[in-house]
Write a protein that holds these residues in place. Structure first.
Motif, PDB file in Angstrom:
ATOM      1  N   ASN A  36      -3.990   4.079   6.838  1.00 28.84           N
ATOM      2  CA  ASN A  36      -2.946   3.142   6.421  1.00 28.84           C
ATOM      3  C   ASN A  36      -3.141   1.757   7.034  1.00 28.84           C
ATOM      4  O   ASN A  36      -2.827   0.745   6.413  1.00 28.84           O
ATOM      5  CB  ASN A  36      -1.573   3.683   6.795  1.00 28.84           C
ATOM      6  CG  ASN A  36      -1.159   4.847   5.916  1.00 28.84           C
ATOM      7  OD1 ASN A  36      -1.871   5.195   4.977  1.00 28.84           O
ATOM      8  ND2 ASN A  36      -0.024   5.456   6.219  1.00 28.84           N
TER       9      ASN A  36
ATOM     10  N   TYR B 223       0.804  -1.218   0.000  1.00 24.43           N
ATOM     11  CA  TYR B 223       0.000   0.000   0.000  1.00 24.43           C
ATOM     12  C   TYR B 223       0.842   1.275   0.000  1.00 24.43           C
ATOM     13  O   TYR B 223       0.467   2.260  -0.651  1.00 24.43           O
ATOM     14  CB  TYR B 223      -0.917  -0.015   1.220  1.00 24.43           C
ATOM     15  CG  TYR B 223      -1.810   1.193   1.338  1.00 24.43           C
ATOM     16  CD1 TYR B 223      -1.514   2.197   2.254  1.00 24.43           C
ATOM     17  CD2 TYR B 223      -2.930   1.324   0.546  1.00 24.43           C
ATOM     18  CE1 TYR B 223      -2.326   3.312   2.360  1.00 24.43           C
ATOM     19  CE2 TYR B 223      -3.753   2.433   0.649  1.00 24.43           C
ATOM     20  CZ  TYR B 223      -3.443   3.422   1.558  1.00 24.43           C
ATOM     21  OH  TYR B 223      -4.236   4.527   1.670  1.00 24.43           O
TER      22      TYR B 223
ATOM     23  N   CYS C  33     -12.124   4.746  -7.888  1.00 21.90           N
ATOM     24  CA  CYS C  33     -10.847   4.773  -7.196  1.00 21.90           C
ATOM     25  C   CYS C  33      -9.797   4.191  -8.146  1.00 21.90           C
ATOM     26  O   CYS C  33     -10.093   3.246  -8.898  1.00 21.90           O
ATOM     27  CB  CYS C  33     -10.961   3.920  -5.942  1.00 21.90           C
ATOM     28  SG  CYS C  33      -9.449   3.705  -5.003  1.00 21.90           S
TER      29      CYS C  33
ATOM     30  N   THR D 299       0.200   7.844  -0.747  1.00 20.84           N
ATOM     31  CA  THR D 299       0.065   7.030   0.456  1.00 20.84           C
ATOM     32  C   THR D 299       1.327   7.017   1.304  1.00 20.84           C
ATOM     33  O   THR D 299       1.268   6.708   2.481  1.00 20.84           O
ATOM     34  CB  THR D 299      -0.313   5.589   0.099  1.00 20.84           C
ATOM     35  OG1 THR D 299       0.748   5.025  -0.699  1.00 20.84           O
ATOM     36  CG2 THR D 299      -1.608   5.530  -0.680  1.00 20.84           C
TER      37      THR D 299
ATOM     38  N   GLN E 193      -6.710   8.962   4.230  1.00 18.10           N
ATOM     39  CA  GLN E 193      -6.413   7.545   4.204  1.00 18.10           C
ATOM     40  C   GLN E 193      -6.292   6.988   5.607  1.00 18.10           C
ATOM     41  O   GLN E 193      -6.020   7.715   6.553  1.00 18.10           O
ATOM     42  CB  GLN E 193      -5.107   7.285   3.438  1.00 18.10           C
ATOM     43  CG  GLN E 193      -3.886   7.941   4.061  1.00 18.10           C
ATOM     44  CD  GLN E 193      -2.607   7.606   3.317  1.00 18.10           C
ATOM     45  OE1 GLN E 193      -2.547   6.655   2.536  1.00 18.10           O
ATOM     46  NE2 GLN E 193      -1.558   8.384   3.545  1.00 18.10           N
TER      47      GLN E 193
ATOM     48  N   ASN F  65      -5.567   0.081   4.821  1.00 21.29           N
ATOM     49  CA  ASN F  65      -5.325   0.183   3.367  1.00 21.29           C
ATOM     50  C   ASN F  65      -6.547   0.750   2.657  1.00 21.29           C
ATOM     51  O   ASN F  65      -6.994   0.219   1.629  1.00 21.29           O
ATOM     52  CB  ASN F  65      -4.964  -1.188   2.783  1.00 21.29           C
ATOM     53  CG  ASN F  65      -3.565  -1.624   3.163  1.00 21.29           C
ATOM     54  OD1 ASN F  65      -2.861  -0.933   3.893  1.00 21.29           O
ATOM     55  ND2 ASN F  65      -3.155  -2.788   2.686  1.00 21.29           N
ATOM     56  N   THR F  66      -7.068   1.815   3.196  1.00 20.11           N
ATOM     57  CA  THR F  66      -8.305   2.394   2.683  1.00 20.11           C
ATOM     58  C   THR F  66      -8.132   3.895   2.479  1.00 20.11           C
ATOM     59  O   THR F  66      -7.529   4.577   3.305  1.00 20.11           O
ATOM     60  CB  THR F  66      -9.466   2.122   3.646  1.00 20.11           C
ATOM     61  OG1 THR F  66      -9.650   0.712   3.766  1.00 20.11           O
ATOM     62  CG2 THR F  66     -10.756   2.745   3.144  1.00 20.11           C
ATOM     63  N   VAL F  67      -8.663   4.354   1.354  1.00 26.77           N
ATOM     64  CA  VAL F  67      -8.676   5.776   1.031  1.00 26.77           C
ATOM     65  C   VAL F  67     -10.125   6.248   1.059  1.00 26.77           C
ATOM     66  O   VAL F  67     -11.025   5.524   0.617  1.00 26.77           O
ATOM     67  CB  VAL F  67      -8.054   6.029  -0.354  1.00 26.77           C
ATOM     68  CG1 VAL F  67      -8.189   7.485  -0.756  1.00 26.77           C
ATOM     69  CG2 VAL F  67      -6.582   5.624  -0.342  1.00 26.77           C
TER      70      VAL F  67
END
Length: 126
Positions: free
Chosen positions: A74, A29, A96, A53, A72, A77-79
């Motif tokens: 971290n 990521y 996305c 990221t 985000q 692992n998501t925006v």
């Protein structure tokens, strides 16, 4: 296998808010550019916002500055794309996308992105 899964779209009245999520998997990521794009019927797909990221640097299209915020998580692992003060012209399919590089000044060029999610529909209407 790289997977980007968007969620959070829906129908909202003008002036309302929505938060989109993009869950990423299948790659390391960190140190990538994650972007949000949108495409309205009959129009080109356009860049909305992007985030690096590795350091959290963000970029925005002029049309959404001050209304949308990209962020985000971290650990997940998501925006996210927080959309406030929504307008009818924000109606579109939102995608996305992942670019395995920094975002840079050309973050809004869709051809630079390697992977795409399936999209989530946002409709702003009274």
């Amino acid at each position: 296998e790289v997977q980007l899964v968007e969620s959070g779209g829906g129908l909202v009245q003008p002036g309302g808010s929505l938060r989109l999520s993009c869950a990423a998997s299948g790659f390391i990521y960190s140190s990538n550019c994650m972007g949000w794009f949108r495409q309205a019927p009959g129009k080109e797909r356009e860049g909305v916002a992007a985030i690096y990221t590795g350091g959290g640097t963000t970029r925005y299209a002029d049309s959404v500055k001050g209304r949308f915020t990209i962020s985000q998580d971290n650990a997940k692992n998501t925006v996210y794309l927080q959309m406030n003060s929504l307008k009818p012209e924000d109606t579109a399919m939102y995608y996305c996308a992942l670019r395995k590089a920094t975002c840079g000044g050309v973050w809004y060029f869709r051809d630079l992105y390697n992977y795409w999610g399936q999209g989530t529909q946002v409709t702003v209407s009274s």
